[in-house]
Design a protein around this motif. Sequence first.
Motif, short mmCIF file in Angstrom:
data_model
loop_
_atom_site.label_atom_id
_atom_site.label_comp_id
_atom_site.label_asym_id
_atom_site.label_seq_id
_atom_site.Cartn_x
_atom_site.Cartn_y
_atom_site.Cartn_z
N VAL A 278 0.84 -1.21 0.00
CA VAL A 278 0.00 0.00 0.00
C VAL A 278 0.87 1.26 0.00
O VAL A 278 0.57 2.23 -0.70
N THR A 279 1.95 1.23 0.76
CA THR A 279 2.85 2.39 0.80
C THR A 279 3.42 2.69 -0.57
O THR A 279 3.47 3.85 -1.00
N VAL A 281 2.27 1.78 -3.71
CA VAL A 281 1.34 2.13 -4.79
C VAL A 281 0.57 3.42 -4.52
O VAL A 281 -0.15 3.90 -5.38
N THR A 282 0.71 3.98 -3.31
CA THR A 282 0.03 5.24 -3.02
C THR A 282 0.99 6.42 -3.00
O THR A 282 0.70 7.45 -2.40
N ASN A 283 2.11 6.28 -3.68
CA ASN A 283 3.06 7.38 -3.78
C ASN A 283 3.00 7.97 -5.18
O ASN A 283 3.27 7.29 -6.17
N TRP A 287 4.45 6.81 -9.29
CA TRP A 287 3.68 6.67 -10.53
C TRP A 287 4.24 7.56 -11.64
O TRP A 287 4.28 7.15 -12.81
N GLN A 605 3.20 11.11 -0.74
CA GLN A 605 2.94 9.83 -0.09
C GLN A 605 1.55 9.88 0.53
O GLN A 605 1.34 10.42 1.61
N LEU A 606 0.58 9.33 -0.18
CA LEU A 606 -0.82 9.44 0.25
C LEU A 606 -1.10 8.60 1.49
O LEU A 606 -1.85 9.02 2.37
N TYR A 607 -0.53 7.39 1.55
CA TYR A 607 -0.66 6.57 2.76
C TYR A 607 0.59 6.76 3.60
O TYR A 607 1.71 6.56 3.12
#
Length: 635
Positions: A278-279, A281-283, A287, A605-607
Motif C-alpha cells: 500500500v505504501t 502504490v500510493t506514492n 507513478w 505519499q498518500l498513505y
Amino acid sequence: MPATLESIEAEIATLHETLESQGLNSRGVTDIFGRKFSLPVDDEHKAKKLGLTQIFCNFSNPHMRAFHTSWFGFFSSFFSTFAAAALIAYIGPDLNLTAEDKGNAGIAAVAGTIFFRLAMGYICDKVGARRGLGTLLLLVTPPIICFIIPGVIVNAGGFIAARCVIGWGLATFVACQTWCSQQFSKSVVGMANATAAGWGNLGGGVTNLTMPYIFLIMMSFANDEVDRAWRLCYIVPLVLHVVGAAAVFTARDLPDGNYAELEKSGAKQKTDSKVVLVTGVTNINAWLLTLTYGFCFGVELTMNNKAVNYFYTYYAVTPQIAGILGSCFGLMNLFARSWGGILSDAMNVRYGMRGRLWSMWVVQALEGMMCIIMGQVTIDMASPDRMLKPGSDDFVRPVYNKDPLVQPQDGMWGMWNTTNPPTGFPYTYNTEYTFTINSTKSAWVKPCGSNSIKTPDTGVLFYGTENAIELPLPTTSNFIVVGDVMDEECVRNQGTLGVTMVVMVLFSIFVQMAEGLHFGVVPYVSAPALGVVSGMVGAGGNFGAVMGSKFIVGPPSVGPPSVDKGFINLGAIIMGTSLLFFGMYFPEHGGMLFKKGALGNYDPQLYKPVDGERGADQMDYSKAADKVTKNGASV
C-alpha cells in the motif's frame, strides 16, 4: 608545543577520512555478527565509496559481491531475451514466421515481464532481492532448453510463447536495482544503480553483436544445417543463466547478513506485506517515475527488438553486420548509464534533489530530440515500407507477397553485387558484377528490400537483356544478401548509414543516461517500500516497450506506415512525457519549480506508514546488540 588530545583525535579523524576516500575500511567496522567490511560504510552499514578500483578489483561480500552478481544476473536475462532478435534472419525462415509473428514475439518478450517486475518488487521487500534474482534466472531456463532441443519449438505459437517466458527474466532488473540500493549509501547509489543496470542492459548489445557469429560457429558443428545451428546457439544463454544464479546465491541479502538471520537477531523488522504494498502504490512520485521510465528504458527495449532488423531491411547488410550496428545501441550501456548516475550524484551534491530532477528532464528531452532526428534522416527516401508512386513524388505502400507467382504485386527478383569475376571473366580492378537470383522464392523481395538467403549455385548475369547468361556464383560464403541494388532512391543506396549510426549512438547515450538518472531518484521515493517502488518503475519500462514496439514503432497494421516514421512519433512522445518531471515534489527536498516546503502540507505519499515501520534494509542495531555476540552466536 605538545599536542592536545583533541588535536590528535582530529588528526586521526582526518587520516580515517583520507583512507576511506581510497576505499579502505580503516575504522574496522563490522556487521552485527563481527564480520569486517572491506569498504568504508555509513551508519546503516551501506558502502559509501564506489570508484573504479572497487568496481574492477573488489568482489568481496557483501557490497561488491551483490553489485557484481546482480549486474551479471541481469546481463544474462537480457542476453537470452534478445538472442532471438539477433538470430531472426535464420529463425524466421526455419519456423515460417511472418512479419506479424516476429513483431508479436518481440512484444511478448517485453510484455510478459510487466507483472513479474511488479511481483519482484514485492518479493524483494518480503524475502530479499538475492533470492528473487537467483530463483528467476533458473525459472526461465526451461524454454531456453526447449529452443535447443529439435522438434520442440517448430512454429510461430511456440516461438512467441518461449520468448514470452524467457522475457520474464527481465524482472531481474528490479532485484538488481533494489539490491544495490540496499547495499550502497545515497551518496553513491546513483552510480551504483546506474553502473549495475547499465552493465546488465549491456546484454542486449552483446547478444546482438555476438549471436550472429556464434551462429556461424555452430554451423560447423551442425553440418551447415541452419535449423540445427540456431538452436545450438541457445546453449550460450543457458550457461549464462546457470552460472549467474549460482553466483547470486553466494552473496548476502543485506550488508549485515541475510533476511532470516537478521530477523532472528532482532535487527530487522519482519515485513508487513500489506503495508509495504500500500505504501508503494500510493506514492504519486512513484507513478510519475513509472510513466517516464517507460520512455527511456522502454525505448531501449524497443530498439533492442527493432534495431538489428531495421539495419538488415533498410540498409541491406548481412545479419552479422546488422548485429554489429544494432549492438551499438546497447553497447553504450558500458559507460552511458553510469554517466547518468554520476551526473545525478554530482547534481545532488551541488543542488540537492532539485538538481537530480532538472538533469533528468534535460537528458530525457534530448533523448527524444535525437530519436526524431534519427527518423528524419531517411523519412524522405524510398524504403522497403514505401515506394514512389509512378509518375509522382508521393510515397505508397508496396503491394507484396512472398510468392512471386501471386499477382499483381510490386516484388522483384533480388540482385547480388560482387567484385569477384565470374567463371570465364578476367579480373578487373573495381569492376562490379550484378547477378539476378531467380532460382529460389527466398530471393523474391520488396522494392528497396533485401533478404539473406542460402547461396544458390547460380545467378543470371545481364538479366533482362539479350546477353543474359546463367553462371555459378563466384563466392564460397554460405549466405548472400540479395536485394534492390539498382534504385538510387532507396535508403540502402543513398549512403546515409554513417549519419544514421552517429545519430543512433547519441540517441542511445541519452537513453542510457536517462535510465541512470531515474534510479538516482528512486531510492528517495519511499524507504519502507523500496522494492515495490523499484518494481513499479521497472514495470513501467516494459510497459513503455510494449507501447513502443506494438503501436509507436510497430507493424503497419497497428502502427505507423514505416519504421522511421515510428522513430519520429516516438521522439515526440518522449519529449512530451518528460514534462511529467515538473510534477514531482519531495516535501523534504522540493521539486523542479518549488523549493522545500513551498507547497505547504502537500505530500506525494498518500498513505503514511505509522511510526516504527521500517524498510527491509533499515536495521535497529540496539535490538540486535542484546541477542548477538561478537562472533555471531545467538544468546
